[in-house]
Design a protein around this motif. Sequence first.
Motif, PDB file in Angstrom:
ATOM      1  N   GLU A  26       0.838  -1.182   0.000  1.00  0.00           N
ATOM      2  CA  GLU A  26       0.000   0.000   0.000  1.00  0.00           C
ATOM      3  C   GLU A  26       0.878   1.238   0.000  1.00  0.00           C
ATOM      4  N   GLU A  27       0.297   2.326  -0.468  1.00  0.00           N
ATOM      5  CA  GLU A  27       1.019   3.585  -0.498  1.00  0.00           C
ATOM      6  C   GLU A  27       1.353   4.008   0.930  1.00  0.00           C
ATOM      7  N   TYR A  88      -2.476   8.456   5.514  1.00  0.00           N
ATOM      8  CA  TYR A  88      -2.937   7.123   5.107  1.00  0.00           C
ATOM      9  C   TYR A  88      -3.663   6.464   6.283  1.00  0.00           C
TER      10      TYR A  88
END
Length: 145
Positions: A26-27, A88
């Motif tokens: 994931e980023e 995030y």
Amino acid sequence: MVLFSLVFQGLSIKPLLSILGINKKEEGFKEYEKLIAKGFGFETAISEVHKVRRNLFLSETAAKDVTSQYEQELVVIHSKLEKLFEKYPNLKAKQKSILQKHALYAQHEAIEKLNKANIISDEIAEHEYNQIIDKIVKLDGYINN
């Protein structure tokens, strides 16, 4: 021929997984991992300093000098983690799920101790186990999604 197939498969599997997006992180996950690694290292270093100080009867002043550096670094890491969690939110959600899962494992162990000590019946233990396992399964579904 066997050697060729082993080498070819061994060298081609990682690029293939990347192309398919199977091992894609994931980023923000790499930065998260770096911060976690550093933080864990600093926490471990602080614990080790305290352990060595007690075991070798070293001065508290010297230990504070060493640990204060690590503690300052931990403050910076915690700040960076909070900023990363704001950017995030899924990283924070995953971390919460991991904590919840470990708490459920601890509950399972506690029920097991009570059952082995004949403090609670097998019937009650089984009921509690099932509830805990259901919660773990739900968390696993969340973590893997």
